[in-house]
Design a protein around this motif. Structure first.
Motif, PDB file in Angstrom:
ATOM      1  N   ARG A  98       0.764  -1.270   0.022  1.00 33.67           N
ATOM      2  CA  ARG A  98      -0.008  -0.130   0.327  1.00 33.67           C
ATOM      3  C   ARG A  98       0.834   1.453   0.003  1.00 33.67           C
ATOM      4  N   ARG A  99       0.157   2.406   0.161  1.00 34.70           N
ATOM      5  CA  ARG A  99       0.858   3.795  -0.058  1.00 34.70           C
ATOM      6  C   ARG A  99       1.997   3.713  -1.289  1.00 34.70           C
ATOM      7  N   ILE A 100       1.661   3.223  -2.393  1.00 35.20           N
ATOM      8  CA  ILE A 100       2.739   3.185  -3.368  1.00 35.20           C
ATOM      9  C   ILE A 100       2.949   4.422  -4.003  1.00 35.20           C
ATOM     10  N   ARG A 101       4.260   5.012  -3.864  1.00 26.70           N
ATOM     11  CA  ARG A 101       4.604   6.049  -4.549  1.00 26.70           C
ATOM     12  C   ARG A 101       6.023   5.974  -5.369  1.00 26.70           C
ATOM     13  N   VAL A 102       6.151   7.246  -6.016  1.00 27.24           N
ATOM     14  CA  VAL A 102       7.518   7.330  -6.856  1.00 27.24           C
ATOM     15  C   VAL A 102       8.198   8.645  -6.699  1.00 27.24           C
ATOM     16  N   VAL A 103       9.463   8.688  -6.759  1.00 31.34           N
ATOM     17  CA  VAL A 103       9.835  10.155  -6.833  1.00 31.34           C
ATOM     18  C   VAL A 103      10.104  10.315  -8.225  1.00 31.34           C
ATOM     19  N   VAL A 104       9.763  11.527  -8.847  1.00 35.82           N
ATOM     20  CA  VAL A 104       9.974  11.842 -10.003  1.00 35.82           C
ATOM     21  C   VAL A 104      10.669  13.448  -9.735  1.00 35.82           C
ATOM     22  N   GLY A 105      11.658  13.552 -10.529  1.00 34.80           N
ATOM     23  CA  GLY A 105      12.304  14.905 -10.117  1.00 34.80           C
ATOM     24  C   GLY A 105      12.937  14.502  -8.737  1.00 34.80           C
ATOM     25  N   THR A 106      13.684  15.610  -8.278  1.00 34.28           N
ATOM     26  CA  THR A 106      14.201  15.222  -6.939  1.00 34.28           C
ATOM     27  C   THR A 106      13.365  15.265  -5.548  1.00 34.28           C
ATOM     28  N   LYS A 107      12.201  15.936  -5.802  1.00 33.90           N
ATOM     29  CA  LYS A 107      11.318  16.343  -4.670  1.00 33.90           C
ATOM     30  C   LYS A 107      10.185  16.099  -4.766  1.00 33.90           C
ATOM     31  N   VAL A 108       9.585  15.544  -6.020  1.00 35.15           N
ATOM     32  CA  VAL A 108       8.103  15.352  -6.337  1.00 35.15           C
ATOM     33  C   VAL A 108       7.796  14.130  -6.072  1.00 35.15           C
ATOM     34  N   ILE A 109       6.825  13.646  -4.948  1.00 35.56           N
ATOM     35  CA  ILE A 109       6.399  12.412  -4.627  1.00 35.56           C
ATOM     36  C   ILE A 109       5.139  12.362  -4.980  1.00 35.56           C
ATOM     37  N   LYS A 110       4.837  11.187  -5.900  1.00 29.83           N
ATOM     38  CA  LYS A 110       3.324  10.975  -6.338  1.00 29.83           C
ATOM     39  C   LYS A 110       3.093   9.574  -6.564  1.00 29.83           C
ATOM     40  N   PHE A 111       2.004   9.061  -6.591  1.00 31.74           N
ATOM     41  CA  PHE A 111       1.494   7.816  -7.174  1.00 31.74           C
ATOM     42  C   PHE A 111       1.941   7.712  -8.710  1.00 31.74           C
ATOM     43  N   PRO A 112       2.508   6.506  -9.075  1.00 30.25           N
ATOM     44  CA  PRO A 112       3.123   6.629 -10.470  1.00 30.25           C
ATOM     45  C   PRO A 112       2.089   6.847 -11.507  1.00 30.25           C
ATOM     46  N   ASP A 113       2.165   7.534 -12.539  1.00 27.53           N
ATOM     47  CA  ASP A 113       1.202   7.683 -13.598  1.00 27.53           C
ATOM     48  C   ASP A 113       0.653   6.618 -14.291  1.00 27.53           C
ATOM     49  N   THR A 167      -1.790 -11.882  -8.853  1.00 26.36           N
ATOM     50  CA  THR A 167      -1.919 -10.546  -8.590  1.00 26.36           C
ATOM     51  C   THR A 167      -3.158  -9.879  -8.783  1.00 26.36           C
ATOM     52  N   PHE A 168      -3.458  -8.595  -7.818  1.00 27.99           N
ATOM     53  CA  PHE A 168      -4.930  -8.340  -8.009  1.00 27.99           C
ATOM     54  C   PHE A 168      -4.475  -6.637  -7.764  1.00 27.99           C
ATOM     55  N   TYR A 169      -4.398  -5.951  -8.755  1.00 28.04           N
ATOM     56  CA  TYR A 169      -4.467  -4.354  -8.497  1.00 28.04           C
ATOM     57  C   TYR A 169      -5.723  -3.622  -8.371  1.00 28.04           C
ATOM     58  N   ASN A 170      -5.654  -3.146  -7.189  1.00 29.86           N
ATOM     59  CA  ASN A 170      -7.089  -2.576  -6.749  1.00 29.86           C
ATOM     60  C   ASN A 170      -7.280  -1.245  -6.787  1.00 29.86           C
ATOM     61  N   HIS A 171      -7.528  -0.513  -7.856  1.00 29.88           N
ATOM     62  CA  HIS A 171      -7.413   0.853  -7.984  1.00 29.88           C
ATOM     63  C   HIS A 171      -8.655   1.667  -8.288  1.00 29.88           C
ATOM     64  N   GLU A 172      -9.811   0.714  -8.644  1.00 26.18           N
ATOM     65  CA  GLU A 172     -11.151   1.204  -9.065  1.00 26.18           C
ATOM     66  C   GLU A 172     -11.846   1.907  -7.956  1.00 26.18           C
ATOM     67  N   TYR A 173     -12.342   3.132  -7.903  1.00 28.36           N
ATOM     68  CA  TYR A 173     -13.010   3.817  -6.996  1.00 28.36           C
ATOM     69  C   TYR A 173     -12.195   4.120  -5.792  1.00 28.36           C
ATOM     70  N   MET A 174     -10.721   3.873  -5.800  1.00 27.46           N
ATOM     71  CA  MET A 174      -9.970   4.067  -4.472  1.00 27.46           C
ATOM     72  C   MET A 174      -9.216   5.289  -4.755  1.00 27.46           C
ATOM     73  N   GLN A 175      -9.212   6.162  -3.602  1.00 26.99           N
ATOM     74  CA  GLN A 175      -8.272   7.292  -3.713  1.00 26.99           C
ATOM     75  C   GLN A 175      -6.713   6.985  -3.721  1.00 26.99           C
ATOM     76  N   ASP A 176      -6.380   6.061  -3.007  1.00 32.50           N
ATOM     77  CA  ASP A 176      -5.114   5.267  -2.993  1.00 32.50           C
ATOM     78  C   ASP A 176      -4.906   3.998  -3.338  1.00 32.50           C
ATOM     79  N   PRO A 177      -4.556   3.551  -4.531  1.00 30.00           N
ATOM     80  CA  PRO A 177      -4.688   2.226  -4.927  1.00 30.00           C
ATOM     81  C   PRO A 177      -3.765   1.451  -4.179  1.00 30.00           C
ATOM     82  N   GLU A 178      -4.153  -0.174  -4.075  1.00 28.10           N
ATOM     83  CA  GLU A 178      -3.212  -1.058  -3.293  1.00 28.10           C
ATOM     84  C   GLU A 178      -2.965  -2.302  -4.268  1.00 28.10           C
ATOM     85  N   PHE A 179      -2.022  -2.926  -4.175  1.00 21.48           N
ATOM     86  CA  PHE A 179      -1.529  -4.160  -4.763  1.00 21.48           C
ATOM     87  C   PHE A 179      -1.582  -5.369  -3.812  1.00 21.48           C
TER      88      PHE A 179
END
Length: 403
Positions: free
Chosen positions: A350-365, A379-391
């Protein structure tokens, strides 16, 4: 004795006493002020508290003149982790050895290797990665494998320059059938081609060939050639520079998560919140768990990843020469249960994030989930209707669908 000499002697004694208490170096003196300390853990491990400047990392030829960095110059952050509703049973990772003692400041806890190491040149290194595009099963069903003797179930991100990644990985205790097999769950960053990639990863592992048992342990791993001739777990070879006196690489994690399936159980999620990020000023790649900075891979170790990573992956890996054959290995991935959405008992990130640029943390595009053997580990990627997707990922290995 003159008053000036007397005051100078008192000052020198005070400096030496302070250095002894803090476990730091005495100014002008190259030796550590207290002897190495050993801690006998109740799980059988011996943790040695080693002078931070004398740890194995500096035996690497590329690090002979490396100046240790004690703290990151900057930590990209999006704020403190806030538990969601229903997560109040969640706990942070702890290690068994911490019950028996602690290492002084100025030292790092190094797990002592067990037994006689027959091949020190390859000890602690994963078997080499060799890509295997397609494998034909006995029923003529075509299955795509990424690598020979490996099965993965991952969430994959690419298409950008990545300067870090993070994820909260559920800590489990899966079964490993044979001593030469392993199962891992991790966050990893990679660059390069299929067979000779550079990578760094951190998470938990059950790996009898490295640790001598089937306990779940915290690990870091790196390679610059797909594990052909470089890389290793933890500090079994020079490379990773540890700065924390609290976390021991390769040490046992306890307690484990429980799913509440038995009447006496209370469902408790225990996670490691792994964060790997590049220091923009020094080029070092840091590893952090929760709010504890553990150490870093020096930029000097890498070629492609001196700049950035090309891909990020979250999930599990099983190594066995019985992957994709009959009978299949019974080594499990994640918790050993198939991927299930919330309130299930499978492995998760959960709380899946990447750093793009040196300071920008976000969920991957852009991400996609992938499994080599969906009848064995899915696998099951739970992303529909979720504010923060989980894997969700994992599986038991050999079973009626994966004979």
């Amino acid at each position: 004795m003159g008053i000036i000499k007397w005051m100078a002697m008192l000052l020198l004694m005070e400096i030496m006493a302070l250095a002894h208490v803090n476990g730091s170096r005495v100014p002008g003196n190259g030796s550590f002020s207290r002897e190495n300390k050993s801690i006998q853990s109740e799980d059988g491990d011996i943790i040695e508290c080693i002078d931070i400047h004398k740890q194995p990392a500096f035996d690497h030829p590329a690090l002979r003149n490396h100046k240790i960095q004690l703290f990151p110059s900057y930590v990209p952050t999006e704020g403190k982790i806030v538990k969601k509703e229903g997560e109040f049973g969640s706990k942070e990772m702890k290690q068994v050895w911490q019950k028996s003692g602690s290492c002084p400041n100025g030292t790092v806890p190094i797990r002592k290797m067990k037994g006689n190491i027959q091949n020190k040149a390859t000890y602690g290194r994963k078997p080499p990665y060799y890509s295997l595009k397609l494998h034909h099963h006995e029923d003529n069903k075509e299955i795509r494998f990424l690598y020979k003797n490996r099965s993965v179930a991952i969430l994959h991100a690419e298409g950008f320059a990545y300067y870090g990644a993070k994820g909260s990985i559920l800590i489990c205790s899966p079964w490993v059938e044979f001593d030469n097999e392993y199962t891992t769950s991790q966050v990893s960053l990679k660059s390069g081609d299929d067979d000779n990639f550079e990578s760094m990863e951190s998470g938990w592992a059950v790996n009898p060939s490295v640790y001598g048992d089937r306990l779940t342990r915290f690990f870091v791993y790196w390679t610059v050639d797909g594990s052909k001739k470089t890389g290793c777990f933890d500090q079994t070879c020079p490379g990773f520079v540890q700065t924390s006196s609290e976390i021991a690489l390769g040490a046992t994690i306890d307690p484990m998560s429980t799913n509440g399936t038995h009447p006496s159980d209370v469902a408790v999620d225990i996670e490691m919140n792994i964060y790997i990020f590049k220091d923009a000023l020094t080029g070092n790649w840091w590893v952090q768990n929760d709010d504890k900075v553990i150490g870093y891979w020096p930029g000097e170790l890498f070629s492609l990843m001196r700049a950035h990573a090309e891909t990020v992956q979250w999930g599990g890996e099983v190594y066995s020469n019985k992957v994709g054959v009959h009978p299949h290995t019974g080594t499990a991935m994640g918790s050993g249960s198939y991927a299930m959405p919330p309130f299930g008992s499978s492995g998760s990130v959960r709380r899946i994030r990447v750093v793009v640029g040196t300071k920008v943390i976000k969920f991957p595009d852009f991400v996609n989930s992938y499994s080599d053997e969906y009848d064995c580990y899915d696998t099951f990627y739970n992303h529909e209707y979720m504010q923060d997707p989980e894997f969700y990922y994992g599986g038991p290995g050999r079973n009626w669908k994966c004979p």
